[in-house]
Design an enzyme around this catalytic site. Sequence first.
Site: not given
Ligand code: BGC
Length: 270
Positions: A152, A165
């Site tokens: 991400s 996360y």
């Molecule tokens: C997340 C999303 C988020 C995006 C940008 C992703 O990794 O799962 O929820 O909108 O990152 O912030």
Amino acid sequence: MQLSLDGQVALVTGASSGIGAAAATALAAAGASVVLNYNSQPEPAQKLAADINACGGRAVAIGADVSKEDEVEHLFAKTLEAFGFLDILVANSGLQRDALVTEMTLDDWNQVIGVNLTGQFLCAREALRIFQRQGIRAGVSRAAGKIIHMSSVHQVIPWAGHVNYAASKGGVEMLMRSLAQEVSEQRIRVNGIAPGAIRTAINRTATEGEAGQELLKLIPYGRIGEAQDVANAVVWLASDASDYVVGSTLFIDGGMSLYPGFYEEGRGNG
Ligand code: BGC
């Protein structure tokens, strides 16, 4: 450039929906036989497998919770049973359990780290064991195997309210790069993809309506991403077209990781 994955077998974790489903569909369209892993939602994965088979592709859906060692072992054993080989792993399963840190339970933390980070370790380990046994399959691919870790933008962008996360994705980056350093000499390619805001179930509320308009301020390219944007990168990273790409992260984020807040600032307007 024609990207062919003919004769290759790909396993996509978290393939019931969103980026995983789009990646599995694109890999199948490029000629790979595909295993669609699901955990809590068998029906959509089974339906997608049926659709791929109906279009002349080859796909099966197999359930497993990627955070559980025995279930991951079972998933890979079933993959070999179905297709005989494994050439591509897309370690994609991921979830969010958001809360301010003082409200975050240990369970919120453990679930996210368990699926997003430990799950990627467990799946990569099984894939690597298979790749090492198989070696290079002449005429199929130049590499002895390819792993694509779904990360991400939050592997680099800190994210208040989502420390579990962001920590998991920061971990995914170092898992990916360290694995790449460890196994590249075996002609195994390990890379990552860092999606930004992609229109999927994980961030439905953030991408729609007023929230969606606010989100656009963080995306210089001016649109929310689609799962297909990420799926295209998955196919390229899985194919020999990227044969010299090792230990890299491809950001598919419309520029979100460029810290767009600094645009006005840098022009002297901040
Ligand atoms: C997340 C999303 C988020 C995006 C940008 C992703 O990794 O799962 O929820 O909108 O990152 O912030």
